[in-house]
Design a protein around this motif. Structure first.
Motif, PDB file in Angstrom:
ATOM      1  N   TYR A  34       0.861  -1.187   0.000  1.00  0.00           N
ATOM      2  CA  TYR A  34       0.000   0.000   0.000  1.00  0.00           C
ATOM      3  C   TYR A  34       0.892   1.229   0.000  1.00  0.00           C
ATOM      4  N   ALA A  35       0.537   2.229  -0.771  1.00  0.00           N
ATOM      5  CA  ALA A  35       1.389   3.404  -0.817  1.00  0.00           C
ATOM      6  C   ALA A  35       0.651   4.592  -1.408  1.00  0.00           C
ATOM      7  N   ALA A  62     -11.596  -5.797   3.425  1.00  0.00           N
ATOM      8  CA  ALA A  62     -10.257  -6.334   3.717  1.00  0.00           C
ATOM      9  C   ALA A  62      -9.127  -5.525   3.067  1.00  0.00           C
ATOM     10  N   LEU A  63      -9.389  -4.928   1.891  1.00  0.00           N
ATOM     11  CA  LEU A  63      -8.322  -4.156   1.261  1.00  0.00           C
ATOM     12  C   LEU A  63      -8.110  -2.830   1.979  1.00  0.00           C
ATOM     13  N   GLY A  64      -9.203  -2.264   2.486  1.00  0.00           N
ATOM     14  CA  GLY A  64      -9.058  -1.066   3.304  1.00  0.00           C
ATOM     15  C   GLY A  64      -8.377  -1.394   4.622  1.00  0.00           C
ATOM     16  N   ASP A  65      -8.749  -2.513   5.217  1.00  0.00           N
ATOM     17  CA  ASP A  65      -8.076  -2.951   6.442  1.00  0.00           C
ATOM     18  C   ASP A  65      -6.574  -3.080   6.210  1.00  0.00           C
ATOM     19  N   ALA A  81      -8.283   8.196  10.482  1.00  0.00           N
ATOM     20  CA  ALA A  81      -8.674   7.815   9.120  1.00  0.00           C
ATOM     21  C   ALA A  81     -10.142   7.418   9.089  1.00  0.00           C
ATOM     22  N   ARG A  82     -10.828   7.769   8.014  1.00  0.00           N
ATOM     23  CA  ARG A  82     -12.241   7.429   7.856  1.00  0.00           C
ATOM     24  C   ARG A  82     -12.387   6.106   7.117  1.00  0.00           C
ATOM     25  N   ARG A  83     -13.432   5.351   7.457  1.00  0.00           N
ATOM     26  CA  ARG A  83     -13.780   4.133   6.723  1.00  0.00           C
ATOM     27  C   ARG A  83     -15.140   4.360   6.093  1.00  0.00           C
ATOM     28  N   ALA A  84     -15.163   4.506   4.790  1.00  0.00           N
ATOM     29  CA  ALA A  84     -16.415   4.747   4.078  1.00  0.00           C
ATOM     30  C   ALA A  84     -16.156   4.486   2.603  1.00  0.00           C
ATOM     31  N   GLY A  85     -17.215   4.326   1.847  1.00  0.00           N
ATOM     32  CA  GLY A  85     -17.058   4.179   0.412  1.00  0.00           C
ATOM     33  C   GLY A  85     -16.791   2.742   0.018  1.00  0.00           C
ATOM     34  N   LYS A  86     -16.522   2.551  -1.279  1.00  0.00           N
ATOM     35  CA  LYS A  86     -16.494   1.198  -1.808  1.00  0.00           C
ATOM     36  C   LYS A  86     -15.169   0.732  -2.379  1.00  0.00           C
ATOM     37  N   ARG A  87     -14.392   1.637  -2.922  1.00  0.00           N
ATOM     38  CA  ARG A  87     -13.176   1.108  -3.552  1.00  0.00           C
ATOM     39  C   ARG A  87     -11.920   1.845  -3.097  1.00  0.00           C
ATOM     40  N   ILE A  88     -10.837   1.089  -3.107  1.00  0.00           N
ATOM     41  CA  ILE A  88      -9.539   1.643  -2.781  1.00  0.00           C
ATOM     42  C   ILE A  88      -8.824   1.942  -4.091  1.00  0.00           C
ATOM     43  N   GLY A  89      -8.244   3.113  -4.191  1.00  0.00           N
ATOM     44  CA  GLY A  89      -7.429   3.425  -5.356  1.00  0.00           C
ATOM     45  C   GLY A  89      -6.346   2.377  -5.494  1.00  0.00           C
ATOM     46  N   THR A  90      -6.001   2.051  -6.732  1.00  0.00           N
ATOM     47  CA  THR A  90      -5.089   0.934  -6.990  1.00  0.00           C
ATOM     48  C   THR A  90      -4.103   1.356  -8.065  1.00  0.00           C
ATOM     49  N   TYR A  91      -2.858   0.930  -7.955  1.00  0.00           N
ATOM     50  CA  TYR A  91      -1.961   1.137  -9.091  1.00  0.00           C
ATOM     51  C   TYR A  91      -1.023  -0.027  -9.251  1.00  0.00           C
TER      52      TYR A  91
ATOM     53  N   ALA B 101     -16.254 -19.058   5.465  1.00  0.00           N
ATOM     54  CA  ALA B 101     -16.730 -18.842   4.100  1.00  0.00           C
ATOM     55  C   ALA B 101     -15.686 -18.120   3.249  1.00  0.00           C
ATOM     56  N   SER B 102     -15.694 -18.426   1.972  1.00  0.00           N
ATOM     57  CA  SER B 102     -14.924 -17.620   1.023  1.00  0.00           C
ATOM     58  C   SER B 102     -15.558 -16.246   0.931  1.00  0.00           C
ATOM     59  N   ARG B 103     -14.729 -15.245   0.737  1.00  0.00           N
ATOM     60  CA  ARG B 103     -15.242 -13.889   0.601  1.00  0.00           C
ATOM     61  C   ARG B 103     -14.695 -13.261  -0.678  1.00  0.00           C
ATOM     62  N   ILE B 104     -15.557 -12.575  -1.391  1.00  0.00           N
ATOM     63  CA  ILE B 104     -15.154 -11.911  -2.624  1.00  0.00           C
ATOM     64  C   ILE B 104     -15.375 -10.420  -2.488  1.00  0.00           C
ATOM     65  N   ILE B 105     -14.366  -9.661  -2.828  1.00  0.00           N
ATOM     66  CA  ILE B 105     -14.526  -8.203  -2.937  1.00  0.00           C
ATOM     67  C   ILE B 105     -14.557  -7.867  -4.426  1.00  0.00           C
ATOM     68  N   TYR B 106     -15.665  -7.336  -4.873  1.00  0.00           N
ATOM     69  CA  TYR B 106     -15.760  -6.916  -6.263  1.00  0.00           C
ATOM     70  C   TYR B 106     -15.360  -5.452  -6.391  1.00  0.00           C
ATOM     71  N   ASP B 107     -14.601  -5.147  -7.407  1.00  0.00           N
ATOM     72  CA  ASP B 107     -14.273  -3.752  -7.738  1.00  0.00           C
ATOM     73  C   ASP B 107     -14.437  -3.624  -9.245  1.00  0.00           C
ATOM     74  N   ARG B 108     -15.701  -3.678  -9.672  1.00  0.00           N
ATOM     75  CA  ARG B 108     -15.963  -3.737 -11.113  1.00  0.00           C
ATOM     76  C   ARG B 108     -16.801  -2.569 -11.624  1.00  0.00           C
ATOM     77  N   GLU B 109     -17.208  -1.679 -10.761  1.00  0.00           N
ATOM     78  CA  GLU B 109     -18.007  -0.547 -11.245  1.00  0.00           C
ATOM     79  C   GLU B 109     -17.178   0.327 -12.191  1.00  0.00           C
ATOM     80  N   ASN B 110     -17.869   0.906 -13.166  1.00  0.00           N
ATOM     81  CA  ASN B 110     -17.231   1.822 -14.102  1.00  0.00           C
ATOM     82  C   ASN B 110     -16.117   1.176 -14.916  1.00  0.00           C
ATOM     83  N   SER B 111     -16.190  -0.143 -15.061  1.00  0.00           N
ATOM     84  CA  SER B 111     -15.189  -0.806 -15.893  1.00  0.00           C
ATOM     85  C   SER B 111     -15.424  -0.445 -17.356  1.00  0.00           C
TER      86      SER B 111
END
Lengths: 340, 340, 340, 340, 340, 340
Positions: A34-35, A62-65, A81-91, B101-111
């Motif tokens: 993470y960076a 889990a990715l935010g964790d 730090a806030r926990r909200a929203g759906k996606r973590i920026g990724t590169y 249980a297996s857990r899935i995180i989807y990050d597919r919006e705005n693909s």
């Protein structure tokens, strides 16, 4: 006595091929870390011994964790730090070698951070009693909401007597020069320590132009940019880096401080690169650490440049060095002799 | 003589912890692959010997290239796939074990896929001369644009005499029952082979309710759902799976075919699971393969269930088995004796 | 409202073969982590949402840094941990399978922790304002100095009104029964929550004897041991685990609470094991979490046993589960259905 | 006092997917080891404490060096091994799971071993002063030259009073029944300890037929085969294994000794399999170890079956267990309790 | 005709980050190997074709077994090694790069080797009939017991006409100069081949002082040290190395032999480093190999320096090269052309 | 408009140590890929945008499937490849570093390709309508059958007006100069584009002799060889590479085109090497791509040399670069600046 420093920005999931020199299309496994420009600085300052907090917005999965854990692991306080929203920026980084450039694919649009409303951050609460606030030009570029939040944070810091540190970090992939200038220029009057290089100075201030090819020419162009910058806005301290792009594997590197009065220039490094991402952030952390410690500028610039040089020798964005480890190099031990 | 089959849907970047049983917060490396409900079926059909094409939209960068390569690697023709847009849908799987249980995180919006305009696909051109078109309820759930494209594709297929295969695959994380029904129900009259299970039948058709806990009760509920479905719409063929959730590591499993006249039920499998994701897609491919080969339904359902069982024993979404490998199991060789 | 909990003990470097089922003589790489009976409990409580501190002594080098980082990563406050001495306790696990037992090689003698003088810890300072103090029978077994420190800690806790939690954890490799009893028995009157099983009760209190082979017999023997224990010393709460050793890969498992009045027994689990080390510590954390939350004993024992069962399904000593994740299992969802 | 044992056969490069359950077409890395039916037995005997030598022919390059090193690593003396020729026999294993069978691709034709001229081995020199000579039906199947060498070795052993141990190990992929019988049957009169199972007895001696499906039936068929074998040729000792193929992941397993007078049958094991290749070789080594130690047959057969069961729980062909480790299991400790 | 060579010292567990350039705090896996100054020399001599034995004390558990196996793997006879005690010395290397130094954490106190009583070794038995005995200044520094054992070994060797080879290898982390001199100086009169560099000569003999920065100055200082050493004690042969510390990634390197009469100096190497640990040991093995082969000093010094240079290009402490591979480089083939 | 290009040759299983700098005897895992001189060119051309087919013979098992998949993955059409025979050619590379040469062990004798009868290929069918046919001197060296097939392929190509591209690639390990000349010289009159370097020109045409040590001398010797070659046979285009072997890690590199009239020489590269295998094949693909695109020779030679330089910076034989990626370097961007 450590200082209290707050970083603000986006921390992203960073994925790179499992084996250092592979291309993305060759690998079937990715190193996971993470960076982000601001969190890198915050982690580095924590490793150097400062008390640090990181303010951001991360999704509650889990990715935010993992992002939270990666900050805590190196001593950064994440309770703001806030926990909200759906996606973590990724590169995704594909590390270059020799004449092959490193390539980064950003997938950070619509991240929890970008979509966080400015009012979600209670800056008065966050910044009260702190010594430094640090962010970069990337944060306001993420979204209008982030631009507002950044502006509010800087103004609140100023009003509370918190020193404001700002790295121009102009990213053409995030916004245009016009968009960037509209947001960034009004903030400049509040900045106590400005981090820049000739490229970002040109993008934000339209100062300077084509760089000369030779090292000495680059250093002089950097000094000239600093002076021009200072004339635009008398920043208490401007910190700049000069990078000689010999190849993706080998760079020349030096740092400069300018206080409006004189320049402090580090020795020049010439090194083989393991991973250059985060090299500038390590420099930033080094300068801020020198300020926190009350060192003179000559010592600070050697320290910051050594910290940055060291970062280039390890994988990952993070500068995981103690003050002593950096000092050894800053004071001239470059022999690489085994320490037993 | 292989048949010509076109799959349509989103293929995503699939990331899982490097070591099979790790949690996402424990790992610092991820296995990298590409998968999606529709592409899984298409790849499996290619491995079984059919001629396949996959239609999708992928960004024009290294991660999109990787998705294309992963399809070509197993023989799928990707020349009809579009390259446009910015991001590839991504998902992260944390494999469960025992009661975890297996857990899935989807990050597919705005693909790139979700944002692709329906007019980007020239269905007449794509489907002309093909034998089968396959998609699932996930594709129209991605966006209104995808719903339109799916509808156009199915209608064009129908008009060209291409057989339409459709897996209900209702995903509550993508849309509500009302949204789903509005899009899916009008398509049903065009479907030649429908894939479903009691859960998706309940979600889409409001047929059936709570499942009994015992296996025989589940099988009967599945049969009842099929019959009710057939009364709603006389599908030429309905294929269903029954899964007994003993734990994340161990499942019971069987398949059913219903042609409106009688049921064909496979033997029941009871197996230890390596990776259950893609198990349903392997079943779908097995049924379509049996149809392509002109096998009778009794043979087809044993083949499809064997293909699915085999999929559960390998990592990844993909069912990488030849027709012969599946036939060995379908015909009853479950001894696991070493083949030298 | 989280409670404030202090753990005290040794955290060790934990090294295991890179691939799960390898023997140590087969592998040329080792997974690296940090763990210890007391730190495992502290980390688990942090993941469950409590405020935690860990008190220990670690050498001031990269391996000690790593131990600190591993605690901070999961939210444990390490600012009360001491950095002194030269070596970190280390252990090597070779995971068993089927009839092959797991084997542990301990290399923890003369560790920084074992050599730390008791006066190095300022217990008044450390425990003031805290709610719980937790340690185990391993800590006093490390050295006479550690025995003294443990005694002082427990007495100070008691005097400050901090609840004392203690896991007997008798380790025959560290001391004899006579040595252990001389140190442990005088502490018992201060304990508020005692963790034990039939083996440790026999070792420390000479209560009970050979275990019956059948499950029900084991449960009864465990109940009898608890009652006998209570007669010796009326502990406010005794928490016990029952383990059925079917093989290294498969165990039966249940938990019991006894308050001197009645027993609360969890459902029985029967699971395939990924890594059983730390399973007892996860149970301990689960019980303490229930107490912190003020749950009734029936809920607490189901929660604790579920937490422990989940731990067995992931690699490593650490129980990295949120309260919600444990509750799902405690409330009966063992189907292993994929959570999307 | 250890005995002196010489093994003779081919040791191959063994390559398997990096992650245990992957298919060969899925993996981009392979675990590298060296193994062969005869070298497996020799290594296991060395680990059990016997003095061992391995005779083979290996090419004089890094892969041949690796094979030599892998033998020396576990204490086998390789100074009698020849270095000549160009290629090392190689095999690739894809480990099965559940109903998916393991598959082996052999690439051993024209290996240095297969092409070695029989006169290259000075058997008198090699076998003088040794106690046991062990080889299997694979060695003479490699080539006519190897058949000649095997025959000469066995005859020389006999003439020197060295006990001859032989595992039928009939491989249909290497030769036909007719070819095999022509070579093997004349050797039988020299054999002191014969290893077999119902399959190899049928292939070589045309004894027995279809196996019953149930365990007890299989055991009886195995006993009947041993008695029939003994009538054909009164072997001093016949050792047999019975395997119940429940799936690729789960087997029943027992061993039998027959001395022409009575049967000694081990307890039955039922275990989850990590890697079953080499399970028979571990059994062979166990029987030979019992003979070397002068144990009675009842103890020997329990020891050999325990050794074999343990082998199934670790990756690789090699049975890397000490005498004590095997004895613990042979004497009934199957609880898998952690040994600290 | 190979010579018979006995090495004596501690062999340790060596752990390094899984990926070459990682810091210890970054990695979650460690490469596992075994090494030590004396065992490195012994392994290298075995690879070069000599007959070798290694004398040491190792605990009787899986980590001790691994050390034994690692010696046997490369042909070293370990039947003279003792198995006793509880712990194996361990060290952790973090490989440096560019200006970042490699760092080693030693955890070797109280190892089985350090605690072994001198009378445990029957030197007469061990050394009888051997040609060379090799140890280093590390062995006597481990403990008083080891110092006594070393002294006894050297005196026995001398009395039996075994050539004594000794590498000063002064380690400041193990003892003080005074302690070292008290033990080492009395041994010097027995040494036949002494290995040293300017640093160790200064530490043990108080000869020489600050090194000049330039290469030629370093070479001259090394020659001067050798001559001064010879005046102190007329060693039959002194072998020295000169290392130019350009960085952790790049070194200059040459070797010198001095026989009291003239110097033999190798060509200078300048190389990129993969792993420099064990480079000096490879040099030592090269010199001893030349002596065993009866080569002239000019050939020997080129061979030894080439062996050492090659060692720097592979990971691990061990110099795994055949005589031919070293000769190619010693004779000037440095082109790196692919050998097919 | 892409051209249609057919490659012909053997594609082998390629195995290399898991970590880049390990020796084969050090590693216990191997990276698995597939490569061959001709398939490398074909894959590279596909990545550059041409339409490609690969003709070969591969066994019908999982390793042959893997080879097919590896070609399809990068867009090569494999429907003309034959599946027959038993073994896949295999090679093992140990990558050198600094003065340590890379070493390759070939195990390709008796491969399915070598044993394929020439009549198995229907060249008329294969080559009809194609633009280019490419093979190398390795293919006819595999066996007499392959020599015949190569000759027939080239003649058929010629007769169909398909351009013939041929890389001399003389391999002394496969045949003698006399054998090679007997097969190759008669083919030369049909070649449209010849790839060579001074070594292969000397081996096949007995032109030229010892190379000068300096770069300029080497370039001149290469030009002289091209001119002499042209006098022997007026090839429409001769493409040559010049390699300066500074070490295994560092090379100088340039390309030359000669059309009988003038020379086109690329800039000289000097680079650090990640993996040099396949560097020549990338050059070949670059020249053919330039021809397909109709570029002038000056542009083509810069492109081909850039493609080759890039190949040296990634692991594996394959040149996985798009036209744009190569053009950036060909046009002079060697700075290695991060591309975001």
């Amino acid at each position: 006595m450590p200082k209290k420093i707050v970083g603000f920005g986006e921390i992203m999931l960073r994925l790179t091929p499992f084996h250092l020199n592979e291309r993305l299309v060759q690998t079937n496994a990715l190193q996971k870390a993470y960076a982000g420009a601001e969190s890198n600085v915050t982690v580095a300052l924590s490793c150097l011994g400062q008390d640090t907090w990181f303010v951001t917005t991360l999704p509650d999965h889990a990715l935010g964790d993992g992002a939270i854990n990666s900050l805590r692991e190196f001593g950064v306080d994440t309770r703001l730090a806030r926990r909200a929203g759906k996606r973590i920026g990724t590169y995704y980084i594909e590390h270059g070698a020799a004449m092959r450039a490193s390539r980064i694919i950003y997938d950070r649009e619509n991240s929890a951070m970008a979509l966080a409303p400015p009012e979600a951050y209670d800056w008065y609460q966050i910044l009260q009693g702190k010594d430094y606030f640090h962010t970069t030009g990337i944060t306001p570029a993420l979204s209008a909401a982030c631009a507002t939040a950044t502006t509010q944070a800087i103004r609140t810091a100023k009003s509370l007597g918190v020193q404001v540190s700002f790295d121009l970090n102009f990213r053409r992939s995030l916004w245009t020069q016009d968009e960037g200038r509209a947001v960034l220029l009004p903030l400049m009057e509040h900045i106590d320590v400005l981090f820049a290089n000739t490229g970002s100075v040109a993008d934000v201030f339209a100062i300077g132009g084509d760089l000369p090819a030779d090292w000495q020419g680059q250093v002089e162009a950097t000094r000239a940019a600093a002076e021009a910058l200072y004339r635009t806005q008398p920043f208490p301290l401007i910190a700049l880096t000069v990078r000689e792009h010999l190849s993706a594997s080998e760079n020349g590197w030096a740092g400069l401080l300018y206080d409006g009065n004189r320049f402090y220039e580090s020795r020049k490094y010439h090194f083989h690169i393991v991973d250059r991402i985060g090299g500038g952030d390590a420099f930033t952390a080094g300068v801020l650490h020198g300020l926190c410690r009350g060192w003179d500028h000559a010592k600070t610039i050697e320290f910051a440049t050594a910290a940055s040089a060291l970062k280039h020798t390890i994988p990952g964005d993070l500068s995981l060095f103690s003050e002593n480890e950096v000092l050894e190099v800053a004071e001239g031990d470059h022999s690489g002799r085994v320490k037993r």
